[in-house]
Design a protein around this motif. Structure first.
Motif, PDB file in Angstrom:
ATOM      1  N   LYS A   1       9.210 -18.851   3.058  1.00  9.67           N
ATOM      2  CA  LYS A   1       8.789 -17.351   2.578  1.00  9.67           C
ATOM      3  C   LYS A   1       9.637 -16.582   2.049  1.00  9.67           C
TER       4      LYS A   1
ATOM      5  N   ARG B   1      11.055 -13.004   1.861  1.00  8.71           N
ATOM      6  CA  ARG B   1      11.242 -11.804   2.555  1.00  8.71           C
ATOM      7  C   ARG B   1      11.401 -10.474   1.676  1.00  8.71           C
TER       8      ARG B   1
ATOM      9  N   GLY C   1      11.315  -3.001   5.654  1.00 12.34           N
ATOM     10  CA  GLY C   1      10.856  -4.356   5.238  1.00 12.34           C
ATOM     11  C   GLY C   1       9.311  -4.401   5.131  1.00 12.34           C
ATOM     12  N   LEU C   2       8.922  -5.209   3.981  1.00 14.27           N
ATOM     13  CA  LEU C   2       7.532  -4.995   3.697  1.00 14.27           C
ATOM     14  C   LEU C   2       6.818  -6.193   4.301  1.00 14.27           C
ATOM     15  N   GLN C   3       6.111  -5.728   5.269  1.00 12.86           N
ATOM     16  CA  GLN C   3       5.189  -6.731   6.057  1.00 12.86           C
ATOM     17  C   GLN C   3       4.122  -7.121   4.881  1.00 12.86           C
ATOM     18  N   ASP C   4       3.399  -8.303   5.540  1.00 11.95           N
ATOM     19  CA  ASP C   4       2.237  -8.844   4.856  1.00 11.95           C
ATOM     20  C   ASP C   4       1.135  -7.502   4.763  1.00 11.95           C
TER      21      ASP C   4
END
Length: 233
Positions: free
Chosen positions: A26, A28, A126-129
């Motif tokens: 995945k 990030r 940080g870009l979370q879902d």
């Protein structure tokens, strides 16, 4: 686009970073210079019925790494840097900062450490879902703020307040040094000594107002010295 041009702090690029490290499948995602505004960390101005709740943190004092347009507190004086530190000129906005709104500022952007960073100063999130790549700012509202019930959505019994709090987010207008340039010879005819707000309407001087698209940083050795607006006359 007009909002970004007229608003301070938007010269800082919000770069999207994608990292796939080791055996991770995945990717990030991270984004630089995204402010995070929250009722857990916001501050207020005024008292009693005149108290106003802001989602921005308290504006910090000056530091050696501050950049152009950063807001700083010196005692009760609110200032804005006209260029990059060190040695940047600080323009006084008010000597009664506690009576002014708490604008979105550099301290609202959290520290960010990326895999592989070593001693690098970086700010962002940080870009979370579920968070899109084009996010400009994040707002986090929590049900309760320990120690300051004015910022809470629920009372001490865990029930929703009859009169819930109203939170404010304020953005500072960009201020620039206006340069009046002869449209024929392209020579500089006059330069204002102090920055003036970049506004389409409103009282920001009696002379002709600049276009928001004609703002540019004046640099020296990659350091911003000042922000200017060119007005061709």
């Amino acid at each position: 686009q007009a909002f970004c041009n007229y608003t301070a702090l938007t010269l800082k690029p919000q770069r999207l970073i994608e990292i796939q490290s080791g055996d991770e499948q995945k990717v990030r995602r991270f984004k630089e210079n995204v402010p995070v505004l929250s009722n857990l960390t916001g501050v207020s101005r005024g008292t009693g019925n005149s108290r106003v709740l802001f989602l921005s943190r308290e504006i910090p004092a000056a530091s050696a790494n501050d950049l152009a347009e950063y807001l700083i507190l010196s005692g009760n004086t609110l200032k804005q840097l006209s260029g990059d530190q060190p040695g940047a000129t600080a323009h006084t906005l008010t000597t009664q900062a506690k009576k002014n709104p708490v604008y979105v500022h550099q301290g609202d952007i959290p520290a960010l450490t990326l895999p592989g960073d070593s001693g690098q100063t970086r700010r962002g999130i940080g870009l979370q879902d579920g968070i899109p790549d084009n996010v400009y700012a994040l707002i986090h509202i929590h049900a309760q703020r320990p120690g300051d019930t004015a910022f809470s959505l629920i009372d001490n019994q865990g029930q929703a307040k009859t009169n819930p709090p109203v939170f404010e987010i304020r953005f500072k207008n960009r201020s620039t040094i206006r340069q009046y340039i002869n449209k024929n010879s392209r020579s500089l005819e006059f330069e204002e000594s102090e920055p003036l707000p970049l506004t389409f309407f409103g009282n920001s001087g009696s002379k002709r107002k600049p276009s928001e698209t004609l703002v540019k940083p004046v640099t020296s050795n990659s350091k911003v010295i000042k922000l200017v607006s060119e007005i061709f006359v």
